[in-house]
Structure formats: C-alpha cells, structure tokens
Design a protein around this motif. Structure first.
Motif, short mmCIF file in Angstrom:
data_model
loop_
_atom_site.label_atom_id
_atom_site.label_comp_id
_atom_site.label_asym_id
_atom_site.label_seq_id
_atom_site.Cartn_x
_atom_site.Cartn_y
_atom_site.Cartn_z
N HIS A 42 -3.85 -11.54 4.07
CA HIS A 42 -4.02 -10.47 3.11
C HIS A 42 -3.38 -9.16 3.55
CE1 HIS A 42 -6.72 -12.51 0.36
NE2 HIS A 42 -7.44 -12.92 1.37
N TRP A 43 -2.85 -9.10 4.75
CA TRP A 43 -2.37 -7.83 5.29
C TRP A 43 -0.93 -7.95 5.74
CZ3 TRP A 43 -5.69 -3.92 4.63
CH2 TRP A 43 -7.02 -4.25 4.37
N ALA A 44 -0.22 -6.83 5.70
CA ALA A 44 1.16 -6.78 6.15
C ALA A 44 1.49 -5.35 6.57
CB ALA A 44 2.11 -7.23 5.04
N LEU A 45 2.61 -5.21 7.25
CA LEU A 45 3.13 -3.89 7.59
C LEU A 45 4.28 -3.61 6.64
CD1 LEU A 45 3.30 -4.07 11.49
CD2 LEU A 45 1.59 -2.95 10.09
N GLU A 46 4.21 -2.51 5.94
CA GLU A 46 5.31 -2.10 5.07
C GLU A 46 6.16 -1.11 5.85
OE1 GLU A 46 6.32 -0.85 0.54
OE2 GLU A 46 4.32 -0.37 1.29
N THR A 87 -5.84 -10.70 9.23
CA THR A 87 -6.78 -9.60 9.32
C THR A 87 -6.05 -8.26 9.46
OG1 THR A 87 -6.95 -9.65 11.73
CG2 THR A 87 -8.47 -11.07 10.50
N GLN A 88 -6.74 -7.22 9.12
CA GLN A 88 -6.19 -5.88 9.26
C GLN A 88 -6.00 -5.55 10.75
OE1 GLN A 88 -8.63 -2.83 7.48
NE2 GLN A 88 -6.98 -1.33 7.51
N GLU A 93 -2.49 -4.31 15.40
CA GLU A 93 -1.98 -4.69 16.73
C GLU A 93 -0.45 -4.76 16.72
OE1 GLU A 93 -2.11 -8.62 19.58
OE2 GLU A 93 -3.89 -8.17 18.38
N THR A 94 0.12 -5.37 15.67
CA THR A 94 1.57 -5.45 15.57
C THR A 94 2.17 -4.06 15.38
OG1 THR A 94 1.42 -7.66 14.64
CG2 THR A 94 3.49 -6.49 14.28
N GLN A 95 1.53 -3.23 14.59
CA GLN A 95 2.01 -1.86 14.39
C GLN A 95 2.07 -1.12 15.72
OE1 GLN A 95 -0.58 0.86 12.19
NE2 GLN A 95 1.20 1.51 10.99
N GLU A 96 1.07 -1.29 16.56
CA GLU A 96 1.05 -0.65 17.87
C GLU A 96 2.17 -1.18 18.77
OE1 GLU A 96 -0.70 2.02 18.88
OE2 GLU A 96 -1.36 2.07 16.79
N ILE A 111 0.11 -0.01 7.12
CA ILE A 111 -0.63 -1.25 6.91
C ILE A 111 -1.05 -1.30 5.45
CG2 ILE A 111 -2.69 -2.57 7.51
CD1 ILE A 111 -2.53 -1.28 10.29
N ILE A 112 -0.70 -2.40 4.79
CA ILE A 112 -1.07 -2.55 3.38
C ILE A 112 -1.82 -3.85 3.18
CG2 ILE A 112 0.89 -1.17 2.56
CD1 ILE A 112 2.17 -3.86 1.66
N GLU A 113 -2.65 -3.86 2.16
CA GLU A 113 -3.34 -5.07 1.76
C GLU A 113 -2.53 -5.73 0.66
OE1 GLU A 113 -7.81 -6.66 0.69
OE2 GLU A 113 -7.40 -4.52 0.61
N LEU A 114 -2.21 -7.00 0.86
CA LEU A 114 -1.43 -7.72 -0.13
C LEU A 114 -2.32 -8.15 -1.29
CD1 LEU A 114 0.62 -10.00 2.31
CD2 LEU A 114 1.43 -7.97 1.10
N PRO A 115 -1.76 -8.18 -2.49
CA PRO A 115 -2.55 -8.63 -3.63
C PRO A 115 -2.86 -10.12 -3.50
CG PRO A 115 -0.28 -8.24 -4.28
CD PRO A 115 -0.40 -7.81 -2.86
N ALA A 116 -3.98 -10.52 -4.04
CA ALA A 116 -4.36 -11.93 -4.02
C ALA A 116 -3.40 -12.72 -4.88
CB ALA A 116 -5.79 -12.10 -4.53
N SER A 117 -3.00 -13.89 -4.37
CA SER A 117 -2.09 -14.72 -5.16
C SER A 117 -2.90 -15.53 -6.16
CB SER A 117 -1.30 -15.67 -4.25
OG SER A 117 -2.19 -16.48 -3.53
N ASN A 118 -2.34 -15.67 -7.33
CA ASN A 118 -3.04 -16.39 -8.41
C ASN A 118 -2.64 -17.82 -8.43
OD1 ASN A 118 -4.33 -14.04 -9.15
ND2 ASN A 118 -2.75 -13.49 -10.61
#
Length: 118
Positions: A42-46, A87-88, A93-96, A111-118
């Motif tokens: 659910h999380w990614a780095l933009e 997880t966030q 951790e990757t951002q650091e 850090i962004i929360e990805l939208p839920a896939s349908n």
C-alpha cells in the motif's frame, strides 16, 4: 485352526488397509491448495526531485544504488515511484537509505499511500 489363521489374516489385512486409507486421506488433505493472503503493498516513495534532472538520469542513479523506480499512472496522472512496500515503516526505511547515499543527494521523496486496487 485354519479358521483362526484366516480370520487373523483378514483382520491384519483390514487393519493395513485402514492405515493405508488414512495415509491416503492425509496426503489428499495436505495436497489440497490453501489460500494464503499475500501482504498487500500500500505504500511507495514518490520521487519529487523537480526539474534538475531527467527521469532517465534519476533512474540511472537510483538503479546504480539498488533502487528500481517505475512510473505509475493513476487517474491520468503519472507518478515516479520506488516500491511498493507492505508497510509505511518499510517505505520510511528506504527513504532513509536514499538520504544516506551521497551520490543520491538531491533526490527528494515523499511517502505516499497507494490507492487500493479494484
């Protein structure tokens, strides 16, 4: 005496058959597919670096240090992301790690929360 031997043999064979049948049933149960839920990312780095470098330059720099970015399109808007993470905390951790690499200086991420896939 003969009847006793025959009865003993029948009982022994019946017991062996039951044990084999139990083993067959156990094997069948073990071989049936089970449904396991994989962790949902659910999380990614933009990457929000701005106009100082092209996407190809930034991609090259990130890949040299073990980070694989990708482009994600949502509602007609393209996002330049690293991840996804379950997880966030993993995203943080990757951002650091990115911030600690001198050669990746100037690459800013959110850090962004990805939208839920349908």
């Amino acid at each position: 005496m003969r009847k006793v031997i025959v009865m003993t043999a029948i009982l022994a064979l019946t017991a062996c058959g039951q044990e084999s049948n139990d083993k067959i049933q156990q094997a069948k149960a073990a071989s049936e597919p089970t449904v396991a839920q994989a962790p949902v990312a659910h999380w990614a780095l933009e990457i929000t670096e701005g106009q100082r470098a092209t996407i190809t330059d930034t991609t090259g720099r990130l890949m040299e240090h073990g980070f694989t970015p990708y482009i994600y399109e949502h509602d007609g808007v393209k996002h330049f992301l690293i991840g996804p993470y379950a997880t966030q905390a993993q995203a943080l951790e990757t951002q650091e790690k990115i911030k600690q690499k001198p050669k990746l200086d100037g690459i800013e991420t959110d850090i962004i929360e990805l939208p839920a896939s349908n």
